[in-house]
Design an enzyme around this catalytic site. Structure first.
Site, short mmCIF file in Angstrom:
data_model
loop_
_atom_site.label_atom_id
_atom_site.label_comp_id
_atom_site.label_asym_id
_atom_site.label_seq_id
_atom_site.Cartn_x
_atom_site.Cartn_y
_atom_site.Cartn_z
N GLY A 11 0.85 -1.21 0.00
CA GLY A 11 0.00 0.00 0.00
C GLY A 11 0.87 1.25 0.00
O GLY A 11 1.83 1.34 0.77
N ARG A 72 0.94 -5.04 -5.11
CA ARG A 72 1.04 -6.18 -4.20
C ARG A 72 1.37 -7.37 -5.10
O ARG A 72 0.78 -7.52 -6.17
CB ARG A 72 -0.27 -6.41 -3.45
CG ARG A 72 -0.68 -5.18 -2.61
CD ARG A 72 -1.67 -5.54 -1.53
NE ARG A 72 -2.24 -4.35 -0.90
CZ ARG A 72 -1.69 -3.72 0.12
NH1 ARG A 72 -0.56 -4.12 0.64
NH2 ARG A 72 -2.29 -2.66 0.66
N ASP A 103 5.19 -4.43 6.23
CA ASP A 103 5.53 -5.76 6.71
C ASP A 103 5.70 -6.81 5.60
O ASP A 103 6.70 -7.51 5.52
CB ASP A 103 4.37 -6.19 7.61
CG ASP A 103 4.84 -6.97 8.79
OD1 ASP A 103 5.99 -6.73 9.20
OD2 ASP A 103 4.07 -7.81 9.28
N SER A 105 6.18 -6.38 2.44
CA SER A 105 7.30 -6.03 1.55
C SER A 105 8.62 -6.43 2.20
O SER A 105 9.56 -6.84 1.52
CB SER A 105 7.30 -4.54 1.28
OG SER A 105 6.02 -4.11 0.90
N THR A 125 4.38 2.91 5.38
CA THR A 125 2.98 2.47 5.49
C THR A 125 2.25 3.42 6.42
O THR A 125 2.83 3.89 7.40
CB THR A 125 2.85 1.03 6.04
OG1 THR A 125 1.49 0.78 6.41
CG2 THR A 125 3.71 0.78 7.27
N ASP A 127 0.04 2.53 8.39
CA ASP A 127 -0.47 1.78 9.54
C ASP A 127 0.34 1.92 10.83
O ASP A 127 -0.15 1.60 11.90
CB ASP A 127 -0.57 0.28 9.19
CG ASP A 127 -1.50 0.01 8.02
OD1 ASP A 127 -2.37 0.86 7.75
OD2 ASP A 127 -1.35 -1.05 7.38
N ASP A 129 2.66 0.02 11.89
CA ASP A 129 2.62 -1.29 12.53
C ASP A 129 3.92 -2.08 12.37
O ASP A 129 3.92 -3.29 12.44
CB ASP A 129 1.45 -2.11 11.95
CG ASP A 129 1.60 -2.32 10.45
OD1 ASP A 129 2.43 -1.65 9.82
OD2 ASP A 129 0.87 -3.17 9.90
N ARG A 171 -5.21 -1.84 9.05
CA ARG A 171 -5.15 -3.31 8.93
C ARG A 171 -5.34 -3.95 10.30
O ARG A 171 -6.38 -3.73 10.90
CB ARG A 171 -3.83 -3.73 8.28
CG ARG A 171 -3.91 -5.10 7.62
CD ARG A 171 -2.60 -5.50 7.03
NE ARG A 171 -2.26 -4.71 5.86
CZ ARG A 171 -2.65 -5.00 4.62
NH1 ARG A 171 -3.39 -6.05 4.40
NH2 ARG A 171 -2.32 -4.24 3.60
N GLU A 187 -15.09 10.13 21.84
CA GLU A 187 -15.60 9.61 23.12
C GLU A 187 -15.21 8.15 23.30
O GLU A 187 -15.00 7.68 24.41
CB GLU A 187 -17.14 9.73 23.18
CG GLU A 187 -17.65 11.10 23.55
CD GLU A 187 -17.43 12.16 22.47
OE1 GLU A 187 -17.25 11.77 21.30
OE2 GLU A 187 -17.42 13.36 22.82
N ARG A 243 -24.85 7.40 12.59
CA ARG A 243 -24.42 7.58 11.21
C ARG A 243 -23.01 7.01 11.11
O ARG A 243 -22.22 7.18 12.04
CB ARG A 243 -24.41 9.05 10.80
CG ARG A 243 -25.78 9.68 10.71
CD ARG A 243 -26.55 9.12 9.50
NE ARG A 243 -27.83 9.78 9.34
CZ ARG A 243 -28.96 9.45 9.97
NH1 ARG A 243 -28.95 8.46 10.84
NH2 ARG A 243 -30.07 10.12 9.74
N MET A 250 -9.01 7.61 1.01
CA MET A 250 -8.57 9.02 1.13
C MET A 250 -7.47 9.13 2.19
O MET A 250 -6.64 10.04 2.14
CB MET A 250 -9.75 9.93 1.48
CG MET A 250 -10.32 9.68 2.85
SD MET A 250 -11.55 10.87 3.34
CE MET A 250 -10.55 12.23 3.80
N GLN A 251 -7.44 8.18 3.12
CA GLN A 251 -6.42 8.20 4.18
C GLN A 251 -5.02 7.93 3.62
O GLN A 251 -4.02 8.20 4.28
CB GLN A 251 -6.74 7.12 5.23
CG GLN A 251 -8.01 7.37 5.99
CD GLN A 251 -8.49 6.13 6.73
OE1 GLN A 251 -8.17 5.91 7.88
NE2 GLN A 251 -9.27 5.28 6.06
#
Ligand code: F6P
Length: 319
Positions: A11, A72, A103, A105, A125, A127, A129, A171, A187, A243, A250-251
Site C-alpha cells: 500500500g 502487491r 511488513d 514487503s 505504510t 499503519d 505497525d 489493517r 468519546e 451515522r 482518502m487516508q
C-alpha cells in the site's frame, strides 16, 4: 562502482516520494549509480527497471503516492519468481536494493537478502505497525487526514445531536484509530489490541446522554469491525440513531506532512549509508529520535504493540 536499486511496494503512503528522492540523491552524492524499479516486486520480475538521475526525483518531495508506482505481488513468495528478479538486478551489476514498504514487503526483502542481494527495508505504510521504528513514513499524514475528517464530522454531529461511527484504516493495528481518537477528542476508540466490549460502549453513551451529552464520536479501527457492524452491535443495547463514515483510501493520499518528509529523507539516506558500509538484512527506523537498524528477523519476531499509556490516557480524557 556500487549500483543501488530502489522500489516501493504494498500500500502506498504519503512520504514515499520523499524517501525515493532521498535514496536517489544520497546514492548519487556518494558516487553510486541508482536505479528505480517500477511497480514494486512485480516490476522487478518484469524487468521494469530504469537508471535514475538527480532530475528524475525533482519536484516530488511534496507529492503523495509513489513515483515508482506500487503493487502487491503474492507470486514473489515463490523462489523461482524471485530468482527472475534477482537476475534482472544482477545483469545490470546491481547488488543492493532499498525496499520502501510495510511488513509484507519486508518479507520479500528478507528473502532477497538471503539470496544474494544486499537489501535494506525502509518503513513506508500509514499503519505504523512495523517493529524497529517509532513511526512509519505516511502515518503522520494519514493521521492528520483523519483528524481533519473527524473535525468536520464533529460539526455535523453537534448540529444534529447524533452519534457518529468513523471507521479508519490500520489493517490489524490500532495506531491510526488511537492517535486520531486522542487528537480528535473521540468519546470511544475501538482498537484490535484491546478487547471490544460493545455493551460497555453503549452504557457510556447512555451515561453521557443522561448527563445531557447529545452527540458522540466513536472511532473504530478496521481491524476490529466495520462501522456498519459497530452500529448494529450498539443498537442491540441502546436505542441510538447512528451515522457511519468509512474514510477509506482518502487516508492514503495527499501531500505528506513536514514530519513525514523529514522522516523519509532521514531514513532513505540512512539506508544508503548502511549499504555503503556493506551492511544489509536490516530495516531502518527512527527510535527516540535517532536512526536505528533492526534485523528483519527481529522485526518479525515481535508482535506489534500499541502505546498502552496513550490508550489509557484516551480513556481518562473521554470520561
Ligand atoms: O497497509 C495499508 C493499508 O491502507 C491498510 O490500512 C489497509 O487495510 C490496506 O492497506 C488496504 O489495502 P488495499 O489498498 O490493497 O485495499
Amino acid at each position: 562502482m556500487k549500483k543501488i536499486a530502489v522500489l516501493t511496494s504494498g500500500g502506498d503512503a504519503p512520504g514515499m516520494n520523499a524517501a525515493i528522492r532521498s535514496v536517489v540523491r544520497k546514492s548519487i552524492f556518494e558516487g553510486f549509480e541508482v536505479y528505480g524499479v517500477f511497480q514494486g516486486y512485480q516490476g522487478l520480475i518484469n524487468d521494469n527497471i530504469k537508471q535514475l538521475e538527480l532530475g528524475d526525483v525533482g519536484d516530488i518531495i511534496q507529492r503523495g503516492g509513489t513515483k515508482l508506482y506500487s503493487a502487491r505481488c503474492p507470486e514473489f513468495k515463490t523462489p523461482e519468481v524471485r530468482q527472475k528478479g534477482i537476475e534482472n538486478l544482477k545483469k545490470r551489476g546491481i547488488d543492493s536494493l532499498v525496499v520502501i514498504g510495510g511488513d509484507g514487503s519486508y518479507r520479500g526483502a528478507q528473502r532477497l537478502n538471503e539470496e544474494g542481494i544486499n537489501t535494506i527495508g525502509v518503513p513506508g505504510t500509514i499503519d505504523n505497525d512495523i517493529n524497529g521504528t517509532d513511526y512509519t513514513i505516511g502515518f503522520d499524514t494519514a493521521l492528520n487526514t483523519i483528524i481533519d475528517a473527524v473535525d468536520r464530522i464533529r460539526d455535523t454531529a453537534t448540529s444534529h445531536e447524533r452519534t457518529f461511527i468513523i471507521e479508519v484504516m490500520g489493517r490489524d493495528a490500532g495506531d491510526l484509530a488511537l492517535w486520531a481518537g486522542v487528537a480528535g477528542g473521540a468519546e470511544t476508540i475501538l482498537i484490535p489490541e484491546s478487547k471490544t466490549d460493545i455493551k460497555a460502549v453503549a452504557e457510556r453513551i447512555e451515561a453521557g446522554m443522561s448527563r445531557g451529552k447529545k452527540h458522540s464520536i466513536i472511532i473504530v479501527a478496521e481491524g476490529v469491525m466495520s462501522a456498519a457492524e459497530c452500529g448494529d452491535e450498539l443498537r442491540k443495547y441502546i436505542n441510538v440513531d447512528t451515522r457511519e463514515s468509512v474514510l477509506g483510501h482518502m487516508q492514503r493520499g495527499g501531500k505528506p506532512t513536514g514530519s513525514d518528509r523529514v522522516l523519509a529523507s532521514r531514513l532513505g539516506a540512512y539506508a544508503v549509508d548502511l549499504l555503503k558500509d556493506n551492511i544489509s538484512g536490516y530495516a531502518v527506523g527512527l527510535e527516540k529520535n535517532e536512526m536505528s537498524k533492526t534485523s528483519f528477523d527481529e522485526v518479525f519476531q515481535k508482535e506489534h504493540v500499541i502505546n498502552e499509556k496513550l490508550y489509557q490516557l484516551s480513556k481518562e480524557l473521554s470520561i
